[in-house]
Design a protein around this motif. Structure first.
Motif, short mmCIF file in Angstrom:
data_model
loop_
_atom_site.label_atom_id
_atom_site.label_comp_id
_atom_site.label_asym_id
_atom_site.label_seq_id
_atom_site.Cartn_x
_atom_site.Cartn_y
_atom_site.Cartn_z
N GLU A 15 -7.20 15.64 -3.87
CA GLU A 15 -6.49 14.41 -3.51
C GLU A 15 -7.07 13.16 -4.17
O GLU A 15 -6.36 12.17 -4.31
CB GLU A 15 -6.54 14.20 -1.99
CG GLU A 15 -5.86 15.27 -1.20
CD GLU A 15 -5.99 15.02 0.29
OE1 GLU A 15 -6.17 13.87 0.72
OE2 GLU A 15 -5.94 16.01 1.04
N PHE A 52 0.82 -1.21 0.00
CA PHE A 52 0.00 0.00 0.00
C PHE A 52 0.86 1.26 0.00
O PHE A 52 0.35 2.35 0.18
CB PHE A 52 -0.94 0.01 1.22
CG PHE A 52 -1.98 -1.06 1.17
CD1 PHE A 52 -3.10 -0.92 0.36
CD2 PHE A 52 -1.84 -2.22 1.90
CE1 PHE A 52 -4.07 -1.90 0.31
CE2 PHE A 52 -2.81 -3.21 1.85
CZ PHE A 52 -3.92 -3.04 1.06
N SER A 106 -8.35 9.38 2.90
CA SER A 106 -7.85 9.94 1.65
C SER A 106 -6.33 9.80 1.64
O SER A 106 -5.74 9.48 2.68
CB SER A 106 -8.26 11.40 1.51
OG SER A 106 -7.55 12.20 2.42
N PRO A 107 -5.69 10.06 0.51
CA PRO A 107 -4.23 10.00 0.51
C PRO A 107 -3.61 10.97 1.52
O PRO A 107 -2.51 10.73 2.00
CB PRO A 107 -3.88 10.41 -0.93
CG PRO A 107 -5.06 9.99 -1.73
CD PRO A 107 -6.24 10.25 -0.83
N ARG A 153 -6.19 7.02 -6.98
CA ARG A 153 -6.45 8.18 -6.13
C ARG A 153 -7.88 8.06 -5.60
O ARG A 153 -8.80 8.69 -6.09
CB ARG A 153 -6.28 9.47 -6.92
CG ARG A 153 -4.84 9.77 -7.25
CD ARG A 153 -4.64 10.98 -8.15
NE ARG A 153 -5.74 11.94 -8.21
CZ ARG A 153 -5.73 13.14 -7.63
NH1 ARG A 153 -4.67 13.54 -6.94
NH2 ARG A 153 -6.76 13.95 -7.76
N LEU A 179 -6.78 1.03 -3.56
CA LEU A 179 -5.58 1.59 -2.95
C LEU A 179 -4.35 0.79 -3.37
O LEU A 179 -3.32 1.37 -3.72
CB LEU A 179 -5.74 1.57 -1.43
CG LEU A 179 -4.87 2.48 -0.60
CD1 LEU A 179 -5.13 3.94 -0.93
CD2 LEU A 179 -5.14 2.22 0.87
N ASP A 200 2.64 4.34 1.11
CA ASP A 200 2.44 5.15 2.32
C ASP A 200 0.98 5.22 2.74
O ASP A 200 0.66 5.81 3.77
CB ASP A 200 2.97 6.57 2.09
CG ASP A 200 4.47 6.59 1.92
OD1 ASP A 200 5.14 5.69 2.45
OD2 ASP A 200 4.99 7.52 1.26
N SER A 201 0.09 4.68 1.94
CA SER A 201 -1.34 4.75 2.25
C SER A 201 -1.69 3.78 3.38
O SER A 201 -0.99 2.82 3.64
CB SER A 201 -2.16 4.41 1.01
OG SER A 201 -1.86 5.31 -0.02
N ARG A 202 -2.83 4.06 4.01
CA ARG A 202 -3.27 3.25 5.15
C ARG A 202 -4.55 2.50 4.80
O ARG A 202 -5.61 3.12 4.69
CB ARG A 202 -3.46 4.15 6.35
CG ARG A 202 -2.14 4.82 6.75
CD ARG A 202 -2.29 5.86 7.80
NE ARG A 202 -2.86 5.30 9.01
CZ ARG A 202 -3.31 6.03 10.01
NH1 ARG A 202 -3.27 7.33 9.95
NH2 ARG A 202 -3.83 5.47 11.07
N TYR A 206 -12.12 -0.21 -1.25
CA TYR A 206 -11.10 0.82 -0.99
C TYR A 206 -9.71 0.18 -0.96
O TYR A 206 -8.77 0.68 -1.59
CB TYR A 206 -11.41 1.50 0.34
CG TYR A 206 -10.36 2.49 0.77
CD1 TYR A 206 -10.28 3.76 0.19
CD2 TYR A 206 -9.44 2.17 1.76
CE1 TYR A 206 -9.32 4.67 0.59
CE2 TYR A 206 -8.48 3.08 2.16
CZ TYR A 206 -8.42 4.33 1.57
OH TYR A 206 -7.47 5.23 1.96
N ASN A 207 -9.57 -0.93 -0.25
CA ASN A 207 -8.26 -1.58 -0.17
C ASN A 207 -7.77 -2.06 -1.53
O ASN A 207 -6.58 -1.94 -1.84
CB ASN A 207 -8.30 -2.74 0.82
CG ASN A 207 -8.33 -2.28 2.26
OD1 ASN A 207 -8.13 -1.11 2.56
ND2 ASN A 207 -8.60 -3.21 3.16
#
Length: 117
Positions: free
Chosen positions: A58, A8, A36-37, A109, A104, A10-12, A100-101
């Motif tokens: 974003e 992922f 969001s990012p 985005r 991502l 730096d995304s969570r 979402y995952n």
């Protein structure tokens, strides 16, 4: 078939959810959440369209999780988000977390506004 671990960057991602909370990137967030990012923050629900519209720079696409069951987004909320140029897809929160995952992990985005189950 070869299985690879999903990255992922730096995304969570959403790690889990339960009654009244989400676990995002290892941290528990109580109540509704906006992802969001740019980060993770509490979300005021459909009355808080301004927080979602503020993410227009974003994200290209926003997933709306409506809780345990799918429900329509209020017309005023939908119009505000779409007027900001953000694509919108409404689904139950569990499906929104999974979607979402996936998006991502693909480097999209994407953002998510999630009501708890």
């Amino acid at each position: 078939m070869r299985m690879n671990e999903v990255s992922f960057d730096d995304s969570r991602p959403v790690d889990g959810y339960g009654p009244g909370f989400f676990r995002v990137g290892g941290e528990v967030v109580q109540g509704a959440v906006l992802l969001s990012p740019g980060g993770v923050r509490a979300w005021g629900g459909f009355e808080d369209a301004a927080a979602v519209v503020g993410k227009a720079s974003e994200v290209d696409f926003l997933l709306i999780g409506t809780g345990a069951e799918i429900a329509h987004a209020p017309p005023a909320f939908r119009q505000a988000v779409e007027a900001a140029g953000i694509g919108l897809e409404v689904m139950a929160s569990p499906a929104a977390c999974r979607t979402y995952n996936v998006l991502l992990a693909e480097g999209r985005r994407v953002g998510a506004a999630l009501l708890p189950v």
